[in-house]
Design an enzyme around this catalytic site. Structure first.
Site, PDB file in Angstrom:
ATOM      1  CD  GLU A  52      86.902  30.912 103.519  1.00  0.00           C
ATOM      2  OE1 GLU A  52      87.287  30.262 102.798  1.00  0.00           O
ATOM      3  OE2 GLU A  52      86.520  31.097 104.392  1.00  0.00           O
ATOM      4  CD  GLU A 109      85.118  22.184 111.422  1.00  0.00           C
ATOM      5  OE1 GLU A 109      84.346  23.336 111.831  1.00  0.00           O
ATOM      6  OE2 GLU A 109      83.498  21.557 112.589  1.00  0.00           O
TER       7      GLU A 109
HETATM    8  P1  NAD Z   1      92.679  23.379 101.025  1.00  0.00           P
HETATM    9  O1  NAD Z   1      91.538  23.009 101.254  1.00  0.00           O
HETATM   10  O2  NAD Z   1      93.463  23.841  99.984  1.00  0.00           O
HETATM   11  O3  NAD Z   1      94.055  22.484 102.380  1.00  0.00           O
HETATM   12  C1  NAD Z   1      94.128  21.968 103.895  1.00  0.00           C
HETATM   13  C2  NAD Z   1      93.950  20.288 103.398  1.00  0.00           C
HETATM   14  O4  NAD Z   1      93.574  19.590 101.863  1.00  0.00           O
HETATM   15  C3  NAD Z   1      95.676  20.422 102.948  1.00  0.00           C
HETATM   16  O5  NAD Z   1      96.761  19.530 103.389  1.00  0.00           O
HETATM   17  C4  NAD Z   1      95.779  20.069 101.604  1.00  0.00           C
HETATM   18  O6  NAD Z   1      97.007  18.966 100.987  1.00  0.00           O
HETATM   19  C5  NAD Z   1      94.844  19.181 101.826  1.00  0.00           C
HETATM   20  N1  NAD Z   1      94.140  18.854 100.506  1.00  0.00           N
HETATM   21  C6  NAD Z   1      93.951  19.598  98.945  1.00  0.00           C
HETATM   22  N2  NAD Z   1      93.386  19.273  97.820  1.00  0.00           N
HETATM   23  C7  NAD Z   1      92.922  18.064  98.464  1.00  0.00           C
HETATM   24  C8  NAD Z   1      92.320  16.638  98.344  1.00  0.00           C
HETATM   25  N3  NAD Z   1      92.095  16.777  96.629  1.00  0.00           N
HETATM   26  N4  NAD Z   1      92.427  15.537  98.309  1.00  0.00           N
HETATM   27  C9  NAD Z   1      92.745  15.321 100.421  1.00  0.00           C
HETATM   28  N5  NAD Z   1      93.274  16.732 100.913  1.00  0.00           N
HETATM   29  C10 NAD Z   1      93.789  17.801  99.665  1.00  0.00           C
HETATM   30  O7  NAD Z   1      92.840  24.850 102.163  1.00  0.00           O
HETATM   31  P2  NAD Z   1      93.587  25.606 103.055  1.00  0.00           P
HETATM   32  O8  NAD Z   1      93.738  26.616 101.969  1.00  0.00           O
HETATM   33  O9  NAD Z   1      95.368  25.180 103.875  1.00  0.00           O
HETATM   34  O10 NAD Z   1      93.158  26.550 103.850  1.00  0.00           O
HETATM   35  C11 NAD Z   1      92.439  27.944 103.967  1.00  0.00           C
HETATM   36  C12 NAD Z   1      90.953  27.679 104.130  1.00  0.00           C
HETATM   37  O11 NAD Z   1      90.696  26.086 105.167  1.00  0.00           O
HETATM   38  C13 NAD Z   1      89.823  28.243 104.095  1.00  0.00           C
HETATM   39  O12 NAD Z   1      88.909  27.651 103.254  1.00  0.00           O
HETATM   40  C14 NAD Z   1      88.989  28.360 105.580  1.00  0.00           C
HETATM   41  O13 NAD Z   1      87.889  28.688 105.668  1.00  0.00           O
HETATM   42  C15 NAD Z   1      89.457  27.265 105.670  1.00  0.00           C
HETATM   43  N6  NAD Z   1      89.395  26.352 107.373  1.00  0.00           N
HETATM   44  C16 NAD Z   1      88.710  26.815 107.901  1.00  0.00           C
HETATM   45  C17 NAD Z   1      87.835  25.856 109.408  1.00  0.00           C
HETATM   46  C18 NAD Z   1      87.162  25.682 109.988  1.00  0.00           C
HETATM   47  O14 NAD Z   1      87.027  25.161 111.142  1.00  0.00           O
HETATM   48  N7  NAD Z   1      85.743  25.870 109.445  1.00  0.00           N
HETATM   49  C19 NAD Z   1      89.100  26.598 110.452  1.00  0.00           C
HETATM   50  C20 NAD Z   1      90.629  26.786 109.310  1.00  0.00           C
HETATM   51  C21 NAD Z   1      90.965  26.864 108.262  1.00  0.00           C
END
Ligand code: NAD
Length: 491
Positions: free
Chosen positions: A394, A259
């Site tokens: 975004e 997602e």
């Molecule tokens: P992010 O991608 O930075 O982090 C999300 C999660 O992934 C965190 O737990 C982080 O620690 C982990 N992560 C980061 N790097 C990783 C790696 N290399 N391997 C495995 N895990 C890793 O996202 P964020 O900044 O926490 O959230 C914002 C983003 O989430 C936005 O892009 C938003 O659109 C998206 N989002 C999408 C939905 C959806 O349903 N499509 C819902 C909510 C948020």
């Protein structure tokens, strides 16, 4: 640490939860989580690395092969119902924790945590109707049927914008289908998910069924995505991280639900209820301080009403109640952390370079109470076109990029001309056009005459670079199963 914190915020480091036990990380390392309203440290949290993830995977495997794997659907359903009831009782505490850890305005925080119990109840109910099928194949010597089986150990990697809600939206269908899970909350907002893990223990769900490993993405997240003992990763977060997870999961051919990000269009036709469309644009900009994946952040307006629309939106934005999360009438609280504020601010520079007009209606400089935290005012980008970065990327903050169109075809083309396809909202009073739009728009959720929102019982998930698979609804549970075909000789 702030000594005035409520007693449900721990003064000692938040633990990992593995095999039904609270524990520090093997290295003893911790990290701090920050209160976005004050910029101060809220709590310390155990920081897991690969050996901790491995311990969690072993525990989850034992639970899968043991009590949870052997539980009947009815036993799983009852256990989930007990958890729902406990979370109902803890909803207010969880709301307060997310107010402090995420900076969510308390009203919005409450709205989010009150939905945890219904989410779990939904999956506790629908799991009872999980069935295979009998297939009338053309070979008369065989009886053919399918079994739906759980996958095994599922890794759930969660972002910071709706921490405990998104953890529950992943955990509930996975457990309902009979899997065991390891949750890796965002390191930016780890606290509420720890309470979720404690509630799971209180509900008498066997040790190892739900494990929680805190830590950074590149360390704990990557170790989980790579671990050969994990059958599936369900990830919500940015598209760039989604790609890294896709790669890490490739070696062991894991199942994936991704997602990811969005840049959803709000397509407003001249015949629409303009006030309702303005309210949607305003809500999507201000709710959760614009940090919502499905928020419509490209306003695609039919030219004849663009001026009226922007006048009305500007008036609303100028009156937004920006304030501290604990104040009941706050509509927009702080951004989650300094990194995100800087990221959003970097787009003001991009807009300048692209020749886009930046409109800011609110000045926070005189608001002494907002100077310590990560507050910012809403921003409108005017005069952009859809090929610019401000229209394609975004931004994930209280920012709207405004575009205009002259014909229906052009409106659809602009709406679809995006690497993303998470959601779209269309405003029109013409029912036939609304139906045409539902076919033409490339997005996982299309909302007619209201803002893009999701409910637990309907599938949610993006097209294109917004993701793979569905969350919510029956489909989320089916995505957490695998199908076995059985061919039985009846000769
Ligand atoms: P992010 O991608 O930075 O982090 C999300 C999660 O992934 C965190 O737990 C982080 O620690 C982990 N992560 C980061 N790097 C990783 C790696 N290399 N391997 C495995 N895990 C890793 O996202 P964020 O900044 O926490 O959230 C914002 C983003 O989430 C936005 O892009 C938003 O659109 C998206 N989002 C999408 C939905 C959806 O349903 N499509 C819902 C909510 C948020």
């Amino acid at each position: 640490m702030d000594q005035t914190l409520p007693n449900f915020i721990r003064q000692t480091p938040y633990p990992l939860l593995i095999d039904g036990k609270e524990m520090p990380s093997e290295s003893g390392a911790t990290f701090a989580t920050i209160n976005p309203d004050t910029g101060e440290v809220l709590a310390q949290v155990a920081r897991a690395s690969a050996p901790d993830v491995d311990r969690a995977v072993q525990a989850a495997r034992r639970a899968f092969e043991g009590p949870w794997g052997k539980a009947t659907p009815r036993e799983r359903s009852k256990a989930l119902m007990r958890l729902a009831s406990i979370l109902n009782d803890k909803a207010e505490m969880l709301a307060q924790i997310e107010m402090l850890d995420v900076g969510k305005p308390i009203k919005q925080s409450r709205a989010s945590t009150i939905s945890l119990a219904p989410t779990i109840e939904y999956y506790a109910s629908v799991l009872l109707s999980l069935t295979g099928e009998t297939i009338n194949i053309s070979d008369p010597t065989l009886m053919d049927f399918t079994l739906r089986e759980p996958l095994g150990v599922c890794g759930l990697i969660v972002p910071w914008n709706y921490p405990v809600s998104l953890a529950v939206l992943k955990m509930a269908p996975a457990l309902a289908a009979g899997n065991t899970v390891i949750i890796k909350p965002s390191e930016v907002t780890p606290l509420s998910t720890t309470e979720l893990g404690l509630a799971v223990m209180e509900a008498g769900i066997p040790p190892g069924v739900v494990n929680i490993v805190h830590g950074t993405g590149p360390e704990a997240g990557e170790a989980l995505a790579r671990h050969p003992g994990v059958a599936k990763i369900s990830f919500t977060g940015g598209t760039v991280t989604g790609r890294a997870i896709f790669r890490a999961a490739a070696d062991s051919i894991k199942r994936l639900t991704l997602e990811l990000g969005g840049k959803s269009p709000l397509l407003v036709f001249a015949d629409s209820n303009i006030d309702a469309a303005v309210t949607t644009a305003y809500n999507d900009m201000t709710r959760n301080t614009g940090q919502v994946c499905a928020a419509c952040t490209r306003l695609v307006l039919e030219r004849p009403i663009a001026e009226e629309f922007l006048e009305k939106l500007s008036k609303k934005v100028a009156g937004v109640k920006i304030g501290r999360p604990q104040d009941n009438d706050t509509e927009m609280g702080p951004i989650v952390n300094k990194t995100q504020v800087e990221r959003i601010h970097s787009y003001l520079k991009v807009a300048q370079e692209e020749g886009v007009q930046t409109v800011r209606h609110v000045d926070l400089s005189g608001r002494a109470e907002l100077q310590r935290g990560f507050y910012m005012d809403p921003v409108l980008f005017l005069g952009a076109n859809n090929s610019m970065r401000v229209a394609r990327e975004e931004i994930f903050g209280p920012v709207q990029t405004v575009l205009t169109f002259d014909t229906e075809e052009e409106g659809v083309r602009i709406a679809n001309d995006s690497p993303y396809g998470l959601a779209a909202s269309i405003f029109t009073r013409d029912a036939a056009r609304a139906m045409r739009m539902t076919r033409l728009i490339q997005a996982g959720t299309v909302c007619i005459n209201h803002g893009a929102k999701a409910s637990v019982d309907a599938p949610f998930g993006g097209y294109k670079e917004s993701g793979i698979g569905k969350e919510r609804g029956m489909l989320a549970m089916l995505d957490d199963t695998q199908v076995k075909n059985v061919r039985y000789s009846i000769q």
